[in-house]
Design a protein around this motif. Structure first.
Motif, PDB file in Angstrom:
ATOM      1  N   GLU A  26     -40.551 -53.806  75.996  1.00 43.96           N
ATOM      2  CA  GLU A  26     -39.568 -53.194  75.108  1.00 43.96           C
ATOM      3  C   GLU A  26     -38.142 -53.492  75.575  1.00 43.96           C
ATOM      4  OE1 GLU A  26     -39.533 -48.773  74.738  1.00 43.96           O
ATOM      5  OE2 GLU A  26     -40.773 -49.233  72.977  1.00 43.96           O
ATOM      6  N   ARG A  27     -37.884 -53.289  76.865  1.00 43.37           N
ATOM      7  CA  ARG A  27     -36.549 -53.571  77.421  1.00 43.37           C
ATOM      8  C   ARG A  27     -36.228 -55.059  77.358  1.00 43.37           C
ATOM      9  NH1 ARG A  27     -38.051 -49.789  81.172  1.00 43.37           N
ATOM     10  NH2 ARG A  27     -38.676 -51.388  82.646  1.00 43.37           N
ATOM     11  N   GLY A  28     -37.225 -55.886  77.649  1.00 39.13           N
ATOM     12  CA  GLY A  28     -37.014 -57.334  77.630  1.00 39.13           C
ATOM     13  C   GLY A  28     -36.633 -57.861  76.260  1.00 39.13           C
ATOM     14  N   LEU A  29     -37.133 -57.230  75.216  1.00 34.18           N
ATOM     15  CA  LEU A  29     -36.841 -57.691  73.853  1.00 34.18           C
ATOM     16  C   LEU A  29     -35.388 -57.475  73.453  1.00 34.18           C
ATOM     17  CD1 LEU A  29     -40.050 -56.543  71.958  1.00 34.18           C
ATOM     18  CD2 LEU A  29     -39.412 -58.867  72.614  1.00 34.18           C
ATOM     19  N   SER A  30     -34.661 -56.699  74.221  1.00 30.51           N
ATOM     20  CA  SER A  30     -33.248 -56.462  73.895  1.00 30.51           C
ATOM     21  C   SER A  30     -32.401 -57.719  74.063  1.00 30.51           C
ATOM     22  CB  SER A  30     -32.681 -55.324  74.743  1.00 30.51           C
ATOM     23  OG  SER A  30     -32.655 -55.696  76.105  1.00 30.51           O
ATOM     24  N   SER A  31     -32.912 -58.732  74.752  1.00 31.48           N
ATOM     25  CA  SER A  31     -32.144 -59.970  74.938  1.00 31.48           C
ATOM     26  C   SER A  31     -32.641 -61.101  74.038  1.00 31.48           C
ATOM     27  CB  SER A  31     -32.160 -60.391  76.407  1.00 31.48           C
ATOM     28  OG  SER A  31     -33.480 -60.636  76.828  1.00 31.48           O
ATOM     29  N   ARG A  32     -33.319 -60.763  72.941  1.00 29.34           N
ATOM     30  CA  ARG A  32     -33.825 -61.798  72.035  1.00 29.34           C
ATOM     31  C   ARG A  32     -32.676 -62.435  71.265  1.00 29.34           C
ATOM     32  NH1 ARG A  32     -34.660 -56.928  70.086  1.00 29.34           N
ATOM     33  NH2 ARG A  32     -34.100 -56.442  67.946  1.00 29.34           N
ATOM     34  N   ARG A  33     -32.908 -63.648  70.770  1.00 31.14           N
ATOM     35  CA  ARG A  33     -31.893 -64.391  70.022  1.00 31.14           C
ATOM     36  C   ARG A  33     -31.872 -64.034  68.534  1.00 31.14           C
ATOM     37  NH1 ARG A  33     -32.112 -70.632  71.908  1.00 31.14           N
ATOM     38  NH2 ARG A  33     -30.301 -70.474  73.252  1.00 31.14           N
ATOM     39  N   HIS A  34     -33.031 -63.718  67.980  1.00 31.79           N
ATOM     40  CA  HIS A  34     -33.146 -63.499  66.542  1.00 31.79           C
ATOM     41  C   HIS A  34     -33.377 -62.023  66.227  1.00 31.79           C
ATOM     42  CE1 HIS A  34     -33.412 -67.831  66.251  1.00 31.79           C
ATOM     43  NE2 HIS A  34     -34.401 -67.808  67.133  1.00 31.79           N
ATOM     44  N   TYR A  35     -32.922 -61.606  65.064  1.00 35.09           N
ATOM     45  CA  TYR A  35     -33.124 -60.234  64.578  1.00 35.09           C
ATOM     46  C   TYR A  35     -32.664 -59.186  65.585  1.00 35.09           C
ATOM     47  CZ  TYR A  35     -35.723 -62.207  60.728  1.00 35.09           C
ATOM     48  OH  TYR A  35     -36.065 -62.921  59.618  1.00 35.09           O
ATOM     49  N   ARG A  36     -31.476 -59.396  66.105  1.00 35.50           N
ATOM     50  CA  ARG A  36     -30.936 -58.478  67.101  1.00 35.50           C
ATOM     51  C   ARG A  36     -30.550 -57.132  66.499  1.00 35.50           C
ATOM     52  NH1 ARG A  36     -30.125 -59.425  72.004  1.00 35.50           N
ATOM     53  NH2 ARG A  36     -28.253 -58.188  72.067  1.00 35.50           N
ATOM     54  N   TYR A  37     -30.461 -57.036  65.201  1.00 42.08           N
ATOM     55  CA  TYR A  37     -30.011 -55.816  64.536  1.00 42.08           C
ATOM     56  C   TYR A  37     -31.159 -54.903  64.115  1.00 42.08           C
ATOM     57  CZ  TYR A  37     -30.839 -59.383  61.038  1.00 42.08           C
ATOM     58  OH  TYR A  37     -31.390 -60.417  60.328  1.00 42.08           O
ATOM     59  N   VAL A  38     -32.393 -55.246  64.449  1.00 44.49           N
ATOM     60  CA  VAL A  38     -33.535 -54.382  64.150  1.00 44.49           C
ATOM     61  C   VAL A  38     -34.138 -53.857  65.452  1.00 44.49           C
ATOM     62  CG1 VAL A  38     -34.084 -55.534  61.975  1.00 44.49           C
ATOM     63  CG2 VAL A  38     -35.195 -56.298  64.080  1.00 44.49           C
ATOM     64  N   SER A  39     -34.940 -52.845  65.343  1.00 43.73           N
ATOM     65  CA  SER A  39     -35.596 -52.259  66.515  1.00 43.73           C
ATOM     66  C   SER A  39     -37.093 -52.540  66.472  1.00 43.73           C
ATOM     67  CB  SER A  39     -35.358 -50.751  66.549  1.00 43.73           C
ATOM     68  OG  SER A  39     -33.995 -50.478  66.683  1.00 43.73           O
ATOM     69  N   PRO A  40     -37.534 -53.534  67.247  1.00 41.53           N
ATOM     70  CA  PRO A  40     -38.976 -53.812  67.280  1.00 41.53           C
ATOM     71  C   PRO A  40     -39.721 -52.720  68.037  1.00 41.53           C
ATOM     72  CG  PRO A  40     -37.827 -55.230  68.817  1.00 41.53           C
ATOM     73  CD  PRO A  40     -36.784 -54.439  68.101  1.00 41.53           C
ATOM     74  N   SER A  41     -41.006 -52.610  67.763  1.00 41.67           N
ATOM     75  CA  SER A  41     -41.828 -51.652  68.494  1.00 41.67           C
ATOM     76  C   SER A  41     -42.895 -52.406  69.269  1.00 41.67           C
ATOM     77  CB  SER A  41     -42.475 -50.648  67.539  1.00 41.67           C
ATOM     78  OG  SER A  41     -43.361 -51.308  66.662  1.00 41.67           O
ATOM     79  N   VAL A  42     -43.286 -51.841  70.398  1.00 47.70           N
ATOM     80  CA  VAL A  42     -44.329 -52.403  71.242  1.00 47.70           C
ATOM     81  C   VAL A  42     -45.441 -51.363  71.311  1.00 47.70           C
ATOM     82  CG1 VAL A  42     -44.906 -53.321  73.514  1.00 47.70           C
ATOM     83  CG2 VAL A  42     -42.606 -53.673  72.583  1.00 47.70           C
ATOM     84  N   THR A  43     -46.599 -51.730  70.782  1.00 45.83           N
ATOM     85  CA  THR A  43     -47.730 -50.817  70.704  1.00 45.83           C
ATOM     86  C   THR A  43     -48.863 -51.314  71.588  1.00 45.83           C
ATOM     87  OG1 THR A  43     -47.139 -50.380  68.397  1.00 45.83           O
ATOM     88  CG2 THR A  43     -49.351 -49.720  69.097  1.00 45.83           C
ATOM     89  N   PRO A  44     -49.438 -50.437  72.400  1.00 48.24           N
ATOM     90  CA  PRO A  44     -50.599 -50.851  73.205  1.00 48.24           C
ATOM     91  C   PRO A  44     -51.798 -51.157  72.299  1.00 48.24           C
ATOM     92  CG  PRO A  44     -49.762 -48.689  73.897  1.00 48.24           C
ATOM     93  CD  PRO A  44     -49.065 -49.047  72.644  1.00 48.24           C
TER      94      PRO A  44
END
Length: 119
Positions: A26-44
């Motif tokens: 979840e924290r690592g995804l904050s440095s993505r290049r694309h779709y920086r304006y949305v909040s992705p979710s990480v589900t087990p």
């Protein structure tokens, strides 16, 4: 593979998913290049983690609903991480690559050079 992982596998303990690595992704995804304006979710999910995100491009979901972005699966026997992307046209997960470290898989997902994940 190290002896500790072998003991866990032999004892039937599944190392993934776990809350620590879910948060790391979840924290690592904050440095993505694309779709920086949305909040992705990480589900087990069994053996790994599902990454979903709102579809702001409306390329996949015309209404901008949540779509599958990636699946990260840990192979406890070999000790490797497998990264999959969602082929939305066919409705299936497709294998992308393997990694020896979770952070390497997340880094690849963040850069997404072929634009397979963040569509």
């Amino acid at each position: 593979m190290n002896a500790a992982v072998m003991k866990k596998v032999a004892a039937g303990l599944i190392p993934h998913p776990n809350e620590l690595d879910r948060k790391r992704i979840e924290r690592g995804l904050s440095s993505r290049r694309h779709y920086r304006y949305v909040s992705p979710s990480v589900t087990p999910v069994r053996g790994g983690y599902l990454i979903e995100s709102p579809c702001c491009s409306h390329n996949i979901d015309k209404n901008g609903g949540r779509i599958d972005v990636a699946l990260i699966h840990y192979d406890a026997v070999s000790g490797i991480w497998k990264l999959f992307w969602k082929n939305h046209a066919r409705g299936i997960w497709e294998f992308y690559s393997i990694y020896h470290r979770l952070t390497s898989a997340v880094d690849e997902l963040n850069t997404d050079p072929e634009r397979l994940f963040w569509q």
